[in-house]
Design a protein around this motif. Structure first.
Motif, short mmCIF file in Angstrom:
data_model
loop_
_atom_site.label_atom_id
_atom_site.label_comp_id
_atom_site.label_asym_id
_atom_site.label_seq_id
_atom_site.Cartn_x
_atom_site.Cartn_y
_atom_site.Cartn_z
N PRO A 1 0.81 -1.23 0.00
CA PRO A 1 0.00 0.00 0.00
C PRO A 1 0.84 1.27 0.00
O PRO A 1 0.50 2.25 -0.67
CB PRO A 1 -0.83 -0.10 1.27
CG PRO A 1 -0.89 -1.54 1.57
CD PRO A 1 0.39 -2.11 1.10
N MET A 2 1.95 1.27 0.72
CA MET A 2 2.81 2.46 0.73
C MET A 2 3.46 2.67 -0.64
O MET A 2 3.58 3.81 -1.10
CB MET A 2 3.89 2.33 1.81
CG MET A 2 3.36 2.38 3.21
SD MET A 2 2.31 3.80 3.56
CE MET A 2 3.38 5.13 3.23
N LEU A 3 3.85 1.59 -1.31
CA LEU A 3 4.42 1.72 -2.65
C LEU A 3 3.38 2.22 -3.64
O LEU A 3 3.69 3.04 -4.52
CB LEU A 3 4.98 0.38 -3.11
CG LEU A 3 6.25 -0.09 -2.40
CD1 LEU A 3 6.61 -1.49 -2.84
CD2 LEU A 3 7.39 0.86 -2.65
N LEU A 4 2.16 1.75 -3.52
CA LEU A 4 1.09 2.21 -4.41
C LEU A 4 0.76 3.68 -4.17
O LEU A 4 0.55 4.44 -5.13
CB LEU A 4 -0.15 1.35 -4.24
CG LEU A 4 -0.06 -0.07 -4.79
CD1 LEU A 4 -1.30 -0.87 -4.43
CD2 LEU A 4 0.17 -0.05 -6.29
N LEU A 5 0.72 4.09 -2.91
CA LEU A 5 0.48 5.50 -2.61
C LEU A 5 1.57 6.38 -3.20
O LEU A 5 1.30 7.45 -3.75
CB LEU A 5 0.40 5.72 -1.10
CG LEU A 5 -0.95 5.57 -0.47
CD1 LEU A 5 -0.85 5.75 1.03
CD2 LEU A 5 -1.93 6.56 -1.05
N PHE A 6 2.80 5.93 -3.08
CA PHE A 6 3.90 6.71 -3.66
C PHE A 6 3.82 6.73 -5.18
O PHE A 6 4.05 7.76 -5.81
CB PHE A 6 5.25 6.18 -3.22
CG PHE A 6 6.39 6.92 -3.83
CD1 PHE A 6 6.71 8.20 -3.39
CD2 PHE A 6 7.13 6.37 -4.87
CE1 PHE A 6 7.75 8.90 -3.98
CE2 PHE A 6 8.17 7.07 -5.45
CZ PHE A 6 8.48 8.33 -5.00
N ALA A 7 3.48 5.60 -5.80
CA ALA A 7 3.42 5.53 -7.25
C ALA A 7 2.34 6.46 -7.80
O ALA A 7 2.56 7.16 -8.79
CB ALA A 7 3.15 4.10 -7.71
N PHE A 8 1.17 6.49 -7.16
CA PHE A 8 0.09 7.34 -7.64
C PHE A 8 0.27 8.80 -7.24
O PHE A 8 -0.22 9.69 -7.92
CB PHE A 8 -1.26 6.83 -7.17
CG PHE A 8 -1.69 5.57 -7.85
CD1 PHE A 8 -1.83 5.52 -9.23
CD2 PHE A 8 -1.94 4.43 -7.12
CE1 PHE A 8 -2.21 4.37 -9.87
CE2 PHE A 8 -2.33 3.26 -7.75
CZ PHE A 8 -2.46 3.22 -9.12
N GLY A 9 0.96 9.05 -6.15
CA GLY A 9 1.15 10.43 -5.70
C GLY A 9 2.53 10.97 -5.96
O GLY A 9 2.91 11.98 -5.39
N GLN A 10 3.30 10.32 -6.85
CA GLN A 10 4.69 10.72 -7.07
C GLN A 10 4.80 12.13 -7.62
O GLN A 10 5.66 12.90 -7.20
CB GLN A 10 5.36 9.73 -8.01
CG GLN A 10 6.82 10.02 -8.25
CD GLN A 10 7.47 8.99 -9.15
OE1 GLN A 10 6.81 8.14 -9.70
NE2 GLN A 10 8.77 9.08 -9.28
N LYS A 11 3.91 12.51 -8.52
CA LYS A 11 3.96 13.85 -9.11
C LYS A 11 3.77 14.90 -8.02
O LYS A 11 4.54 15.87 -7.93
CB LYS A 11 2.87 13.98 -10.17
CG LYS A 11 2.80 15.36 -10.79
CD LYS A 11 1.76 15.42 -11.88
CE LYS A 11 0.40 15.62 -11.27
NZ LYS A 11 -0.64 15.93 -12.24
N TYR A 12 2.77 14.70 -7.17
CA TYR A 12 2.51 15.64 -6.09
C TYR A 12 3.60 15.56 -5.02
O TYR A 12 3.93 16.56 -4.39
CB TYR A 12 1.15 15.38 -5.46
CG TYR A 12 0.02 15.65 -6.40
CD1 TYR A 12 -0.31 16.95 -6.77
CD2 TYR A 12 -0.72 14.61 -6.94
CE1 TYR A 12 -1.35 17.20 -7.64
CE2 TYR A 12 -1.76 14.85 -7.81
CZ TYR A 12 -2.07 16.15 -8.16
OH TYR A 12 -3.09 16.39 -9.03
N PHE A 13 4.14 14.37 -4.82
CA PHE A 13 5.20 14.18 -3.82
C PHE A 13 6.42 15.01 -4.20
O PHE A 13 6.95 15.77 -3.39
CB PHE A 13 5.54 12.70 -3.73
CG PHE A 13 6.50 12.36 -2.64
CD1 PHE A 13 6.06 12.31 -1.33
CD2 PHE A 13 7.81 12.08 -2.91
CE1 PHE A 13 6.93 11.98 -0.30
CE2 PHE A 13 8.68 11.74 -1.90
CZ PHE A 13 8.25 11.70 -0.60
N ILE A 14 6.87 14.89 -5.43
CA ILE A 14 8.04 15.63 -5.88
C ILE A 14 7.75 17.12 -5.92
O ILE A 14 8.57 17.94 -5.50
CB ILE A 14 8.49 15.12 -7.28
CG1 ILE A 14 8.82 13.63 -7.22
CG2 ILE A 14 9.65 15.93 -7.81
CD1 ILE A 14 9.92 13.26 -6.26
N LYS A 15 6.57 17.50 -6.40
CA LYS A 15 6.20 18.92 -6.48
C LYS A 15 6.12 19.53 -5.08
O LYS A 15 6.57 20.65 -4.86
CB LYS A 15 4.87 19.08 -7.20
CG LYS A 15 4.54 20.52 -7.53
CD LYS A 15 3.14 20.66 -8.11
CE LYS A 15 3.01 20.02 -9.45
NZ LYS A 15 1.67 20.27 -10.06
#
Length: 128
Positions: free
Chosen positions: A105-119
């Protein structure tokens, strides 16, 4: 979040105020859309902290049944159950599969939120 709100240029609010925007409109139309990346970052960090919280659940759920354990407590229970020192057979493959399933679940959250995470991280780190 406070620091991100403090970093929003004041001129944006002044220009919207001159155009007749209300205080609620200032928040909803200017501040909120700018802070979506930082809100997602806060959500991801808080979700990860509560997902991996071992100490809090150990304090509150230690004497309950094992069916009510949270994920970190369940992994700890499985480690103790399958440990050769406690009479187990050393079947650590079950614990490893559980750890992998818990990480997904943590990997999936990061994969889907990667754009917002980096921004969100880059916007919080920009000085000026």
């Amino acid at each position: 979040m406070r620091q991100f709100y403090m970093g929003v240029p004041r001129e944006l609010f002044e220009a919207a105020r001159v155009d007749g925007c209300s205080y609620w409109g200032l928040f909803w139309r200017i501040a909120f859309p700018l802070t979506i990346p930082s809100a997602i970052i806060v959500f991801l960090f808080e979700f990860q902290a509560s997902w991996n919280n071992f100490t809090g659940s150990l304090i509150y759920l230690n004497f309950g049944s094992t069916e009510n354990y949270t994920v970190p407590l369940g992994i700890n229970y499985a480690m103790a159950k399958y440990s050769p020192t406690n009479g187990g057979h050393g079947d650590y493959q079950y614990v490893m599969v559980t750890a992998l399933v818990v990480t997904l679940p943590m990997l999936l959250l990061f994969a889907f939120g990667q754009k917002y995470f980096i921004k969100g991280l880059s916007a919080g780190g920009v000085k000026g």
